[in-house]
Design a protein around this motif. Structure first.
Motif, PDB file in Angstrom:
ATOM      1  N   GLY A  87       0.820  -1.199   0.000  1.00  0.00           N
ATOM      2  CA  GLY A  87       0.000   0.000   0.000  1.00  0.00           C
ATOM      3  C   GLY A  87       0.858   1.254   0.000  1.00  0.00           C
ATOM      4  O   GLY A  87       0.473   2.293  -0.568  1.00  0.00           O
ATOM      5  N   ASN A  88       2.054   1.178   0.637  1.00  0.00           N
ATOM      6  CA  ASN A  88       2.977   2.310   0.622  1.00  0.00           C
ATOM      7  C   ASN A  88       3.521   2.562  -0.778  1.00  0.00           C
ATOM      8  O   ASN A  88       3.868   3.695  -1.121  1.00  0.00           O
ATOM      9  CB  ASN A  88       4.135   2.063   1.591  1.00  0.00           C
ATOM     10  CG  ASN A  88       3.666   1.821   3.010  1.00  0.00           C
ATOM     11  OD1 ASN A  88       4.044   0.843   3.634  1.00  0.00           O
ATOM     12  ND2 ASN A  88       2.821   2.697   3.530  1.00  0.00           N
ATOM     13  N   TRP A  89       3.631   1.510  -1.577  1.00  0.00           N
ATOM     14  CA  TRP A  89       4.064   1.671  -2.968  1.00  0.00           C
ATOM     15  C   TRP A  89       3.044   2.481  -3.755  1.00  0.00           C
ATOM     16  O   TRP A  89       3.405   3.372  -4.535  1.00  0.00           O
ATOM     17  CB  TRP A  89       4.257   0.293  -3.590  1.00  0.00           C
ATOM     18  CG  TRP A  89       4.628   0.307  -5.049  1.00  0.00           C
ATOM     19  CD1 TRP A  89       5.765   0.835  -5.596  1.00  0.00           C
ATOM     20  CD2 TRP A  89       3.866  -0.244  -6.125  1.00  0.00           C
ATOM     21  NE1 TRP A  89       5.758   0.649  -6.961  1.00  0.00           N
ATOM     22  CE2 TRP A  89       4.607  -0.014  -7.312  1.00  0.00           C
ATOM     23  CE3 TRP A  89       2.651  -0.916  -6.206  1.00  0.00           C
ATOM     24  CZ2 TRP A  89       4.153  -0.434  -8.564  1.00  0.00           C
ATOM     25  CZ3 TRP A  89       2.194  -1.338  -7.444  1.00  0.00           C
ATOM     26  CH2 TRP A  89       2.940  -1.092  -8.608  1.00  0.00           C
ATOM     27  N   PHE A  90       1.769   2.193  -3.553  1.00  0.00           N
ATOM     28  CA  PHE A  90       0.722   2.951  -4.241  1.00  0.00           C
ATOM     29  C   PHE A  90       0.762   4.432  -3.854  1.00  0.00           C
ATOM     30  O   PHE A  90       0.503   5.304  -4.683  1.00  0.00           O
ATOM     31  CB  PHE A  90      -0.652   2.371  -3.909  1.00  0.00           C
ATOM     32  CG  PHE A  90      -1.010   1.148  -4.701  1.00  0.00           C
ATOM     33  CD1 PHE A  90      -1.521   1.255  -5.980  1.00  0.00           C
ATOM     34  CD2 PHE A  90      -0.838  -0.120  -4.157  1.00  0.00           C
ATOM     35  CE1 PHE A  90      -1.853   0.123  -6.712  1.00  0.00           C
ATOM     36  CE2 PHE A  90      -1.166  -1.249  -4.887  1.00  0.00           C
ATOM     37  CZ  PHE A  90      -1.670  -1.134  -6.170  1.00  0.00           C
ATOM     38  N   ASN A  91       1.086   4.705  -2.593  1.00  0.00           N
ATOM     39  CA  ASN A  91       1.086   6.085  -2.108  1.00  0.00           C
ATOM     40  C   ASN A  91       2.437   6.786  -2.265  1.00  0.00           C
ATOM     41  O   ASN A  91       2.577   7.951  -1.897  1.00  0.00           O
ATOM     42  CB  ASN A  91       0.683   6.124  -0.632  1.00  0.00           C
ATOM     43  CG  ASN A  91      -0.790   5.892  -0.429  1.00  0.00           C
ATOM     44  OD1 ASN A  91      -1.559   5.819  -1.381  1.00  0.00           O
ATOM     45  ND2 ASN A  91      -1.211   5.787   0.816  1.00  0.00           N
ATOM     46  N   GLN A  92       3.444   6.077  -2.807  1.00  0.00           N
ATOM     47  CA  GLN A  92       4.790   6.617  -2.963  1.00  0.00           C
ATOM     48  C   GLN A  92       5.297   7.203  -1.631  1.00  0.00           C
ATOM     49  O   GLN A  92       5.649   8.379  -1.529  1.00  0.00           O
ATOM     50  CB  GLN A  92       4.836   7.685  -4.062  1.00  0.00           C
ATOM     51  CG  GLN A  92       4.504   7.151  -5.441  1.00  0.00           C
ATOM     52  CD  GLN A  92       4.909   8.108  -6.552  1.00  0.00           C
ATOM     53  OE1 GLN A  92       6.027   8.615  -6.552  1.00  0.00           O
ATOM     54  NE2 GLN A  92       4.013   8.356  -7.487  1.00  0.00           N
ATOM     55  N   GLU A  93       5.361   6.337  -0.632  1.00  0.00           N
ATOM     56  CA  GLU A  93       5.789   6.774   0.693  1.00  0.00           C
ATOM     57  C   GLU A  93       6.670   5.714   1.330  1.00  0.00           C
ATOM     58  O   GLU A  93       6.733   4.571   0.871  1.00  0.00           O
ATOM     59  CB  GLU A  93       4.573   7.045   1.593  1.00  0.00           C
ATOM     60  CG  GLU A  93       3.678   5.827   1.775  1.00  0.00           C
ATOM     61  CD  GLU A  93       2.424   6.113   2.563  1.00  0.00           C
ATOM     62  OE1 GLU A  93       2.244   7.266   2.973  1.00  0.00           O
ATOM     63  OE2 GLU A  93       1.632   5.172   2.760  1.00  0.00           O
ATOM     64  N   LEU A  94       7.344   6.085   2.386  1.00  0.00           N
ATOM     65  CA  LEU A  94       8.214   5.198   3.162  1.00  0.00           C
ATOM     66  C   LEU A  94       9.319   4.577   2.318  1.00  0.00           C
ATOM     67  O   LEU A  94       9.594   3.384   2.411  1.00  0.00           O
ATOM     68  CB  LEU A  94       7.380   4.099   3.841  1.00  0.00           C
ATOM     69  CG  LEU A  94       6.277   4.575   4.783  1.00  0.00           C
ATOM     70  CD1 LEU A  94       5.678   3.405   5.526  1.00  0.00           C
ATOM     71  CD2 LEU A  94       6.781   5.631   5.743  1.00  0.00           C
ATOM     72  N   TYR A  95       9.959   5.393   1.505  1.00  0.00           N
ATOM     73  CA  TYR A  95      11.121   4.933   0.746  1.00  0.00           C
ATOM     74  C   TYR A  95      12.389   5.336   1.500  1.00  0.00           C
ATOM     75  O   TYR A  95      12.357   6.088   2.479  1.00  0.00           O
ATOM     76  CB  TYR A  95      11.119   5.522  -0.666  1.00  0.00           C
ATOM     77  CG  TYR A  95      10.818   6.996  -0.722  1.00  0.00           C
ATOM     78  CD1 TYR A  95      11.826   7.946  -0.563  1.00  0.00           C
ATOM     79  CD2 TYR A  95       9.511   7.434  -0.933  1.00  0.00           C
ATOM     80  CE1 TYR A  95      11.538   9.290  -0.603  1.00  0.00           C
ATOM     81  CE2 TYR A  95       9.220   8.789  -0.983  1.00  0.00           C
ATOM     82  CZ  TYR A  95      10.237   9.710  -0.819  1.00  0.00           C
ATOM     83  OH  TYR A  95       9.962  11.054  -0.858  1.00  0.00           O
ATOM     84  N   GLY A  96      13.526   4.802   1.029  1.00  0.00           N
ATOM     85  CA  GLY A  96      14.778   5.028   1.739  1.00  0.00           C
ATOM     86  C   GLY A  96      15.652   6.074   1.097  1.00  0.00           C
ATOM     87  O   GLY A  96      15.175   6.985   0.405  1.00  0.00           O
ATOM     88  N   LYS A  97      16.953   5.934   1.318  1.00  0.00           N
ATOM     89  CA  LYS A  97      17.912   6.893   0.797  1.00  0.00           C
ATOM     90  C   LYS A  97      18.049   6.750  -0.717  1.00  0.00           C
ATOM     91  O   LYS A  97      17.683   5.735  -1.299  1.00  0.00           O
ATOM     92  CB  LYS A  97      19.271   6.682   1.471  1.00  0.00           C
ATOM     93  CG  LYS A  97      19.229   6.791   2.988  1.00  0.00           C
ATOM     94  CD  LYS A  97      20.573   6.444   3.602  1.00  0.00           C
ATOM     95  CE  LYS A  97      20.516   6.509   5.122  1.00  0.00           C
ATOM     96  NZ  LYS A  97      21.805   6.121   5.750  1.00  0.00           N
ATOM     97  N   GLU A  98      18.610   7.779  -1.342  1.00  0.00           N
ATOM     98  CA  GLU A  98      18.838   7.725  -2.785  1.00  0.00           C
ATOM     99  C   GLU A  98      19.849   6.633  -3.110  1.00  0.00           C
ATOM    100  O   GLU A  98      20.796   6.384  -2.349  1.00  0.00           O
ATOM    101  CB  GLU A  98      19.345   9.074  -3.291  1.00  0.00           C
ATOM    102  CG  GLU A  98      18.286  10.166  -3.308  1.00  0.00           C
ATOM    103  CD  GLU A  98      18.757  11.408  -4.028  1.00  0.00           C
ATOM    104  OE1 GLU A  98      18.401  11.573  -5.212  1.00  0.00           O
ATOM    105  OE2 GLU A  98      19.483  12.204  -3.395  1.00  0.00           O
ATOM    106  N   THR A  99      19.631   5.956  -4.230  1.00  0.00           N
ATOM    107  CA  THR A  99      20.495   4.848  -4.616  1.00  0.00           C
ATOM    108  C   THR A  99      20.442   4.650  -6.120  1.00  0.00           C
ATOM    109  O   THR A  99      19.516   5.138  -6.791  1.00  0.00           O
ATOM    110  CB  THR A  99      20.064   3.550  -3.908  1.00  0.00           C
ATOM    111  OG1 THR A  99      20.964   2.491  -4.261  1.00  0.00           O
ATOM    112  CG2 THR A  99      18.669   3.151  -4.316  1.00  0.00           C
ATOM    113  N   ASP A 100      21.423   3.919  -6.641  1.00  0.00           N
ATOM    114  CA  ASP A 100      21.435   3.601  -8.073  1.00  0.00           C
ATOM    115  C   ASP A 100      21.400   2.089  -8.308  1.00  0.00           C
ATOM    116  O   ASP A 100      21.747   1.610  -9.386  1.00  0.00           O
ATOM    117  CB  ASP A 100      22.667   4.203  -8.744  1.00  0.00           C
ATOM    118  CG  ASP A 100      23.981   3.727  -8.110  1.00  0.00           C
ATOM    119  OD1 ASP A 100      23.912   2.965  -7.121  1.00  0.00           O
ATOM    120  OD2 ASP A 100      25.055   4.118  -8.595  1.00  0.00           O
ATOM    121  N   VAL A 101      20.978   1.324  -7.293  1.00  0.00           N
ATOM    122  CA  VAL A 101      20.869  -0.130  -7.460  1.00  0.00           C
ATOM    123  C   VAL A 101      19.785  -0.442  -8.487  1.00  0.00           C
ATOM    124  O   VAL A 101      18.858   0.361  -8.696  1.00  0.00           O
ATOM    125  CB  VAL A 101      20.546  -0.818  -6.116  1.00  0.00           C
ATOM    126  CG1 VAL A 101      21.679  -0.612  -5.118  1.00  0.00           C
ATOM    127  CG2 VAL A 101      19.233  -0.302  -5.545  1.00  0.00           C
TER     128      VAL A 101
END
Length: 304
Positions: free
Chosen positions: A143-157
């Motif tokens: 559900g957090n994916w749908f809301n674009q929330e609770l992501y972490g630090k910037e990364t290029d993985v």
């Protein structure tokens, strides 16, 4: 050049005609259904009755939703009660914001009420539900994916999460902490299932193992997050919560295993059998020894 990344939905709402279907709420609902279904199978396997888990969930789920929202609003009060914020948004649960700590705590109160009404031990019910709750969390995190929330630090993985610009967020590629926690919860569920079969966990120890294992994952995942949070001695509030609850869960496992080893033999007494009244016929043993009064009566009949 961005060769690979996880895209985010352009909208967290799907419209089925005039009916809006919010992705966050949908994930939570699916998670609840999976928890009740799988928890019910485990409960029956342990000797309980079909339908008991669903009956108790009627109490546990609403309490859990309220508790989860309360924890979020209290710990992130600045999002709703600061200058320029609208306090009414605190009630918009569909926009995200459920704290698992509050959900489990108040959900346990609801479960206790339901268990008490059915006359069954709460620890046994919690053991049956432990891996089911972990699976539900794994689903709910999407559900957090749908809301674009609770992501972490910037990364290029290659598995970075692409976030679009919006209120309180900047466009970019970030660690998908929602995905990390979802996968961790699946692993926790499998660990509890294995340990429960291997060691015959009882008296709440399977649930305590779930709590302890989840706290380990939540600690390092929380460290990656960049959303606004309160800090104490350099650590996010949820990190301290995870540390404290982990210690309590492990302590419970150690003490419980010494005081009440093994597993409950009966998790749900047969109320029909226990409710049967004792009749006068069954209360007198068939092979009772004759009394002096009976002997005198027999002599009188012989004399007559």
């Amino acid at each position: 050049m961005e060769l690979a990344y996880i895209p985010s939905p352009s909208s967290g709402v799907l419209h089925l005609g005039p009916l809006p279907l919010r992705g966050y709420a949908f994930c939570i609902i699916i998670g609840v259904f999976v928890a009740v279904w799988y928890g019910g199978k485990r409960w029956v396997a342990r000797g309980g009755k079909a339908g008991t888990v669903a009956d108790i969930a009627v109490w546990a789920v609403p309490f859990g939703l309220v508790g989860g929202r309360l924890y979020h609003v209290i710990t992130d009060y600045q999002l709703y009660f600061s200058d320029g914020e609208n306090w009414v948004d605190a009630f918009k649960i569909w926009e995200g914001g459920l704290g698992i700590w509050g959900a489990i705590a108040l959900g346990a109160v609801g479960a206790w009420i339901g268990c008490r009404r059915r006359g069954i031990p709460l620890p046994a019910w919690a053991d049956a539900l432990a891996p089911a709750i972990a699976f539900a969390q794994a689903i709910g995190r999407w559900g957090n994916w749908f809301n674009q929330e609770l992501y972490g630090k910037e990364t290029d993985v290659p598995w970075a999460l692409k976030i679009s610009s919006g209120p309180n967020r900047e466009a970019g590629l970030y660690h998908p902490t929602f995905l990390y926690e979802s996968l961790w919860c699946v692993g926790v569920a499998l660990l509890v299932i294995w340990a429960d079969r291997r060691f015959k966990l009882g008296h709440g120890r399977a649930f305590a193992l779930y709590v302890a294992a989840y706290c380990v994952g939540r600690f390092w995942i929380e460290y990656l997050r960049v959303d606004e949070a309160h800090h104490i001695l350099g650590l996010r509030l949820n990190d301290w919560t995870a540390i404290i609850i982990f210690a309590l869960a492990v302590t419970y496992i150690v003490i419980s295993s010494r005081l009440r080893p093994g597993r409950e033999e009966v998790v749900e007494p047969d109320r029909d059998e226990s409710a049967k009244p004792v009749t006068s016929e069954s209360s007198e043993p068939e092979d009772a020894e004759p009394t002096d009064a009976d002997a005198d009566a027999a002599d009188a009949k012989t004399t007559t």
